[in-house]
Write an enzyme that holds these catalytic residues in place. Structure first.
Site, short mmCIF file in Angstrom:
data_model
loop_
_atom_site.label_atom_id
_atom_site.label_comp_id
_atom_site.label_asym_id
_atom_site.label_seq_id
_atom_site.Cartn_x
_atom_site.Cartn_y
_atom_site.Cartn_z
CG HIS A 75 -9.31 -4.32 86.76
ND1 HIS A 75 -9.03 -5.37 85.92
CD2 HIS A 75 -10.18 -4.80 87.68
CE1 HIS A 75 -9.72 -6.43 86.32
NE2 HIS A 75 -10.43 -6.10 87.37
CE LYS A 113 -8.54 -11.58 81.08
NZ LYS A 113 -9.91 -11.03 81.28
CG HIS A 169 -5.14 -12.72 86.23
ND1 HIS A 169 -4.24 -11.69 86.22
CD2 HIS A 169 -6.08 -12.38 85.28
CE1 HIS A 169 -4.60 -10.78 85.33
NE2 HIS A 169 -5.70 -11.18 84.75
CE LYS A 182 -11.92 -13.77 85.82
NZ LYS A 182 -12.67 -12.50 86.04
CB SER A 187 -14.77 -6.60 87.61
OG SER A 187 -15.83 -6.75 86.71
CD GLU A 240 -8.70 -7.82 82.08
OE1 GLU A 240 -8.01 -8.55 81.36
OE2 GLU A 240 -9.37 -8.23 83.04
CD GLU A 253 -13.02 -11.51 80.07
OE1 GLU A 253 -13.25 -11.42 81.29
OE2 GLU A 253 -11.87 -11.64 79.59
CD GLU A 255 -6.66 -7.99 85.85
OE1 GLU A 255 -6.57 -7.90 84.60
OE2 GLU A 255 -7.59 -8.57 86.42
CG ASP A 275 -12.77 -8.11 80.73
OD1 ASP A 275 -14.00 -8.08 80.52
OD2 ASP A 275 -12.27 -8.39 81.83
CG ASP A 286 -15.30 -13.15 83.77
OD1 ASP A 286 -15.42 -14.12 84.54
OD2 ASP A 286 -14.71 -12.10 84.13
#
Length: 428
Positions: free
Chosen positions: A157, A390, A367, A339, A44, A166, A287, A207, A244, A314
Site C-alpha cells: 500500500h 477497517k 474496505h 470484504k 493485496s 497497515e 491480521e 488507504e 495487518d 483475511d
C-alpha cells in the site's frame, strides 16, 4: 406485480480511488425507486478471492478496463434478475450465481455480480423507506463499530521501506463512535506533526495513512505510540495497536522473506516474532500474520496467541464460508475480515458474518485499497453487528465517506445507539 419487483438493471464504468476502472450498477424497481452501488478493488488480494473481471485490452487503462463486466450487468445480469423481488437478497443473488455458473464468478465477474447485489438491496431498502443497515439487520441493528484506523502504511500500500502493510489504532476507551472518531483524528494529526518535525514524509498511501521511511516496522509502532501520547491519550488504556501483516505477500518456497527489509523467517520464527511484539507493545489484533495456505502455521499461531489477542484471517478466509468453516474446524484464527468483493454477493457476505459469529469469532467490516465513495461497509457493520470496521485514515474522501455515514447512523439511532467497550474484544 410487487412494488419492489426489479424492472431494470444498468451498469457503468467508473474510477476507483487509485484511478483504475471499476463498475457501478443501478437497479430500478417497478415503483420507480432505484438503488446504486460502486464496487471497490484490492491491491493485496488473496488467491482464493472471487474473480474480478477485467477486459485485458491494453489499449484502455493498461488492460484494467471493465467494459465487459459493465456489459454483463446491463445484459446477462439484467435478464437474470428482472422480475424478481429486490427484497429477497438471497433469491436475487442465487439467480445471478446460476447465470454465471462458475465457482469463482469468473464468467460474468464477481465485480459485476456484487454491484447488482448491493444495488438491489439499496433499492429495496429505499422502497421500504428503511436505511440500509435496518434492511440488513432488522430492529436489532444498533451497534456502532470501533474504528481500526490505518494511520501508517507499508507493504503493497506504500512506496516506502516498511514491510507490515497497515499500522492501525483502535480507540478502546471511547464512549461513543463520535468520540472514537475524534480521538483517532487527533492522533492522526499528532503523528503528522511528529513526522514533519523529523523531516519525514507525510505523503499518504492508498488507504490514507502516512508512508514515511522508518528504521523498522517496530519503529513504526513506537512513533504511533508517541503520537497517542502527544494527542493526550494513554497507550493501552485509550488506544491499542492493530497490525495487518499481509504476509501472503512474503511467502515463498523457503519460508517468509520480507521484500523490503530482506528478513527471512520460518513459519515458527514468524510466530515467535508476533508473540514478542504483542508482549512488548499494546497490540490487540494481528491480521494475516501467516500466509493463506499455511494452515499448520495458523494452528500453531492460534494455540500461542488466540487467548491473548485477535488473530484476523483475511487472505486466509476471503469472506468464504467454506474456508471459514475449515479454519474453525482446525482452530485457526479467531476473527474474520469481511470484504464483500472477495466473495461477490451480499448474501454470501452475510453468511460469512453469521458463520463467524456462530463460532464466537469476531468479524470486521472492511474496505479495499482501491475504494469508491460507496458506504455499504458502514451500513453492513451496523446492520450485522460486526463491532469493528477497517476503512482507512481520515485523510482521503473515499475513506471519510464511511466515517461520515457512521456518524449519521449514530445520530439517527439516538439513545438506542450502542458503542462497544473493551470487553467486546475478549477473544480466545
Amino acid at each position: 406485480m410487487y412494488f419492489t419487483e426489479i424492472e431494470k438493471v444498468t451498469g457503468g464504468e467508473i474510477l476507483d480511488s487509485r484511478g483504475n476502472p471499476t463498475v457501478r450498477a443501478v437497479v430500478t424497481l417497478a415503483d420507480g425507486t432505484s438503488g446504486s452501488a460502486n464496487v471497490p478493488s484490492g491491491a493485496s488480494t488473496g488467491k482464493f478471492e472471487a474473480h474480478e473481471l477485467r477486459d485485458g485490452d491494453f489499449s484502455r487503462y493498461g488492460g484494467k478496463g471493465t467494459q465487459n463486466a459493465v456489459k454483463n450487468i446491463s445484459d446477462a445480469l439484467n435478464n437474470a434478475v428482472r422480475g424478481l423481488d429486490a427484497r429477497d437478497t438471497y433469491a436475487v443473488d442465487a439467480a445471478m450465481k446460476a447465470a454465471d455458473g462458475t465457482p469463482d464468478k469468473s464468467k460474468l465477474g464477481a465485480n459485476a455480480i456484487l454491484a447488482v447485489s448491493i444495488a438491489a438491496a439499496r433499492a429495496a431498502a429505499a422502497a421500504l423507506e428503511q436505511p440500509l443497515y435496518r434492511f440488513l439487520g432488522g430492529v436489532a441493528a444498533n451497534t456502532l463499530p470501533v474504528p481500526m484506523m490505518n494511520i501508517l502504511n507499508g507493504g503493497a500500500h506504500a512506496a516506502n521501506n516498511i514491510d507490515v502493510q497497515e499500522f492501525m489504532i483502535m480507540p478502546v476507551g471511547a464512549a461513543s463512535f463520535r468520540e472514537a472518531l475524534r480521538q483517532c483524528s487527533e492522533v492522526f494529526h499528532a503523528l503528522a506533526d511528529i513526522l514533519k518535525s523529523r523531516g519525514l514524509s507525510t505523503a499518504v498511501g492508498d488507504e490514507g495513512g502516512f508512508a514515511p521511511n522508518l528504521d523498522s516496522d517496530e519503529a513504526a509502532i513506537s512513533v504511533i505510540l508517541e503520537a497517542v501520547e502527544k494527542a493526550g491519550y494513554k497507550p493501552e488504556k485509550d488506544f491499542r495497536i492493530a497490525l495487518d501483516a499481509a504476509s501472503s505477500e512474503w511467502k515463498g518456497d523457503d519460508g517468509y522473506v520480507l521484500p523490503k527489509s530482506g528478513q527471512h523467517f520460518t513459519s515458527e520464527e514468524l510466530i515467535s516474532h508476533w508473540e514478542k511484539l504483542s508482549e512488548k507493545y499494546p497490540i490487540i489484533s494481528i491480521e494475516d500474520g501467516l500466509a493463506e495456505e499455511d494452515w499448520d502455521g495458523w494452528k500453531r499461531l492460534s494455540e500461542r496467541l488466540s487467548g491473548k489477542i485477535q488473530l484476523v484471517g483475511d487472505d486466509l478466509f476471503v469472506t468464504n464460508t467454506e474456508r471459514i468453516n475449515k479454519g474453525i474446524s482446525l482452530c485457526c484464527a479467531n476473527s474474520v475480515l469481511i470484504k464483500p468483493n472477495q466473495i461477490g454477493t451480499l448474501s454470501e457476505t452475510l453468511e460469512a458474518i453469521k458463520t463467524a459469529h456462530k463460532a464466537h469469532y469476531t468479524a470486521i467490516s472492511s474496505h479495499r485499497s482501491g475504494e469508491t465513495a460507496d458506504t455499504l461497509i458502514a451500513d453492513l457493520a451496523v446492520g450485522m453487528n460486526t463491532r469493528q470496521i477497517k476503512t482507512g485514515a481520515p485523510s482521503r474522501s473515499e475513506r471519510v465517506e464511511k466515517y461520515n455515514r457512521l456518524l449519521a447512523i449514530e445520530e439517527e439511532l439516538g439513545n438506542s445507539a450502542f458503542y462497544p467497550q473493551m470487553s467486546a474484544f475478549n477473544v480466545g
